[in-house]
Design an enzyme around this catalytic site. Structure first.
Site, PDB file in Angstrom:
ATOM      1  N   ASN A   9      41.161  34.140  37.692  1.00  0.00           N
ATOM      2  CA  ASN A   9      41.227  32.850  38.542  1.00  0.00           C
ATOM      3  C   ASN A   9      42.581  32.199  38.331  1.00  0.00           C
ATOM      4  OD1 ASN A   9      40.349  30.345  39.271  1.00  0.00           O
ATOM      5  ND2 ASN A   9      40.169  30.057  37.076  1.00  0.00           N
ATOM      6  N   TRP A  10      43.347  32.334  40.336  1.00  0.00           N
ATOM      7  CA  TRP A  10      44.949  31.841  39.992  1.00  0.00           C
ATOM      8  C   TRP A  10      44.225  30.342  40.040  1.00  0.00           C
ATOM      9  CZ3 TRP A  10      45.967  36.227  43.968  1.00  0.00           C
ATOM     10  CH2 TRP A  10      46.742  36.963  43.474  1.00  0.00           C
ATOM     11  N   LYS A  11      43.428  29.939  40.143  1.00  0.00           N
ATOM     12  CA  LYS A  11      42.993  28.579  40.247  1.00  0.00           C
ATOM     13  C   LYS A  11      44.185  28.022  41.892  1.00  0.00           C
ATOM     14  CE  LYS A  11      42.540  28.437  35.668  1.00  0.00           C
ATOM     15  NZ  LYS A  11      42.214  27.455  34.329  1.00  0.00           N
ATOM     16  N   HIS A  97      33.089  26.199  37.063  1.00  0.00           N
ATOM     17  CA  HIS A  97      34.242  26.458  36.028  1.00  0.00           C
ATOM     18  C   HIS A  97      34.151  24.923  34.884  1.00  0.00           C
ATOM     19  CE1 HIS A  97      38.758  26.931  34.501  1.00  0.00           C
ATOM     20  NE2 HIS A  97      38.042  28.094  34.393  1.00  0.00           N
ATOM     21  N   GLU A  99      36.798  22.714  34.650  1.00  0.00           N
ATOM     22  CA  GLU A  99      37.701  22.483  35.349  1.00  0.00           C
ATOM     23  C   GLU A  99      36.726  21.436  36.523  1.00  0.00           C
ATOM     24  OE1 GLU A  99      40.999  24.756  36.449  1.00  0.00           O
ATOM     25  OE2 GLU A  99      41.357  24.786  33.948  1.00  0.00           O
ATOM     26  N   GLU A 169      33.159  30.247  29.093  1.00  0.00           N
ATOM     27  CA  GLU A 169      34.541  29.481  28.186  1.00  0.00           C
ATOM     28  C   GLU A 169      34.188  28.516  27.927  1.00  0.00           C
ATOM     29  OE1 GLU A 169      37.167  31.332  31.634  1.00  0.00           O
ATOM     30  OE2 GLU A 169      35.928  29.480  32.709  1.00  0.00           O
ATOM     31  N   GLY A 175      43.262  28.292  29.336  1.00  0.00           N
ATOM     32  CA  GLY A 175      44.498  27.067  29.489  1.00  0.00           C
ATOM     33  C   GLY A 175      45.538  26.536  28.195  1.00  0.00           C
ATOM     34  N   SER A 215      41.997  31.619  26.985  1.00  0.00           N
ATOM     35  CA  SER A 215      43.898  32.492  26.421  1.00  0.00           C
ATOM     36  C   SER A 215      43.139  33.794  26.391  1.00  0.00           C
ATOM     37  CB  SER A 215      43.956  31.159  25.767  1.00  0.00           C
ATOM     38  OG  SER A 215      43.883  29.829  25.584  1.00  0.00           O
ATOM     39  N   GLY A 236      42.488  33.279  33.051  1.00  0.00           N
ATOM     40  CA  GLY A 236      43.547  32.554  33.994  1.00  0.00           C
ATOM     41  C   GLY A 236      44.736  32.986  33.554  1.00  0.00           C
ATOM     42  N   GLY A 237      45.871  32.020  33.544  1.00  0.00           N
ATOM     43  CA  GLY A 237      47.523  32.280  32.534  1.00  0.00           C
ATOM     44  C   GLY A 237      47.904  33.720  32.920  1.00  0.00           C
TER      45      GLY A 237
HETATM   46  C1  PEP Z   1      39.952  30.603  33.079  1.00  0.00           C
HETATM   47  O1  PEP Z   1      41.063  29.697  34.183  1.00  0.00           O
HETATM   48  O2  PEP Z   1      38.887  30.451  33.478  1.00  0.00           O
HETATM   49  C2  PEP Z   1      40.484  30.503  32.054  1.00  0.00           C
HETATM   50  C3  PEP Z   1      39.595  31.375  31.258  1.00  0.00           C
HETATM   51  O3  PEP Z   1      41.999  29.958  31.751  1.00  0.00           O
HETATM   52  P1  PEP Z   1      43.295  30.810  30.056  1.00  0.00           P
HETATM   53  O4  PEP Z   1      42.807  32.283  30.636  1.00  0.00           O
HETATM   54  O5  PEP Z   1      44.695  30.401  31.390  1.00  0.00           O
HETATM   55  O6  PEP Z   1      42.742  29.829  29.763  1.00  0.00           O
END
Ligand code: PEP
Length: 254
Positions: A9-11, A97, A99, A169, A175, A215, A236-237
Site C-alpha cells: 500500500n503505497w498511500k 483502510h 486512514e 490492521e 506507520g 509495521s 506500507g512503509g
Molecule cells: C498500511 O498502510 O496499511 C500499513 C500497514 O502501513 P505500515 O506498514 O507502514 O505500518
C-alpha cells in the site's frame, strides 16, 4: 492450504515515473516468488496506468487501487468508479483502510457499500479492519472487530465472500514502527476467522485469507506468517523500496 497474499500500500507516494521505476526493478527480481505468494501493488490512482504499462495486463503481480467510490458514475467530484478501475486491469481494491476511516470519515456503512460495489464489478476487496490503542486497552478489541466485520460485510453472500481478502490492521501499529506481537496478531486473526465462521460457515472461514498490517518488515514477516491464521501482509512503509519489499516477501514465504 491458503496461499499467502502480500500487498504493497503505497498511500500518497509515487507518481507515474516512480511507479514505473519501482516496478521495472521489482518485477525483474521477483523470480519464482509469484508462485509462492500472490503479490499485489496499490499505487495512487494517477499511477495505475503506469503500473499496468510496466507490468502488462497478464502479469503475475496484481494491481490494486487504494479506494473506490460506492457510486456508479455522475456528479461525484474527485471520485473514481469500479468500472474505471476495471478498464485499467485493476484486480483488487483496498477498502476501509484506517486512514480512510479516521481522516475521511468512512463509516462501516460506506465501507459496506464500497465492498458491494466492488464485488459487483468483480474487483476483489482487501477489506481492512482494526482497533485503536484506546479500544484495545479499554477491552473493546473483540466488540470493535465484530462490528466492523458484521456491518462492513452486511448483505454479502457466502459465494461472494470468496472474492474478499481481510486485512487486520491494528491502528496503533500502522506507520508507527510498533508491530503487534505474534501472539496479539495471531489471537486477533483467530478471532476474525471465528466471526466469519459465525456469520457464514467454518468451511468458508477456513478459506478466507487474512492479512496482517502494521509495521510489517523483513525482520518480522517470517514469524508473523508462520502463525496459523496469518495469511499475508498489507505493507506500507516497507513496500516503498523494491529491495525492502522483496526482502519482506522472501522472509514471509520462507
Ligand atoms: C498500511 O498502510 O496499511 C500499513 C500497514 O502501513 P505500515 O506498514 O507502514 O505500518
Amino acid at each position: 492450504m491458503r496461499k499467502p497474499i502480500i500487498a504493497a500500500n503505497w498511500k500518497m507516494n509515487k507518481g507515474p515515473r516512480d511507479t514505473e521505476d519501482f516496478l521495472n526493478t521489482f518485477s525483474g527480481k521477483l523470480g519464482k516468488l509469484t508462485a509462492e505468494a500472490d503479490i499485489v501493488v496499490a499505487p495512487p490512482f494517477v499511477s495505475l496506468t503506469a503500473a499496468v504499462a510496466a507490468l502488462s495486463s497478464n502479469s503475475a503481480v496484481a494491481i490494486a487501487a487504494q479506494n473506490v467510490s460506492e457510486q456508479d458514475n455522475g456528479a461525484f467530484t474527485g471520485e473514481i468508479s469500479t468500472m474505471m478501475l476495471k478498464e485499467l486491469y485493476v484486480r483488487y481494491v483496498i477498502i476501509g483502510h484506517s486512514e480512510r476511516r479516521t481522516l475521511y470519515g468512512e463509516t462501516n456503512a460506506i465501507i459496506n457499500a464500497k465492498v458491494k460495489k466492488s464485488l459487483e464489478a468483480q474487483l476483489k476487496p482487501i477489506f481492512c479492519i482494526g482497533e485503536t490503542l484506546e479500544e484495545r486497552e479499554g477491552g473493546k478489541l473483540e466488540a470493535v472487530l465484530r462490528s466492523q466485520i458484521t456491518e462492513g460485510l452486511a448483505g454479502i453472500e457466502e459465494k461472494e465472500m470468496k472474492g474478499i481478502v481481510v486485512a487486520y490492521e491494528p491502528v496503533w501499529a500502522i506507520g508507527t514502527g510498533v508491530v503487534a506481537t505474534v501472539e496479539q496478531a495471531q489471537d486477533a486473526h483467530a478471532f476474525v476467522r471465528s466471526v466469519i465462521a459465525d456469520l457464514y460457515t467454518q468451511e468458508l472461514a477456513d478459506k478466507i485469507r487474512i492479512q496482517y498490517g502494521g509495521s510489517m518488515k523483513a525482520d518480522n514477516a517470517g514469524e508473523l506468517l508462520a502463525q496459523p491464521d496469518i495469511d499475508g501482509g498489507l505493507v506500507g512503509g516497507a513496500s516503498l523500496e523494491p529491495q525492502s519489499f522483496l526482502d519482506l516477501i522472501n522472509a514471509a514465504v520462507k
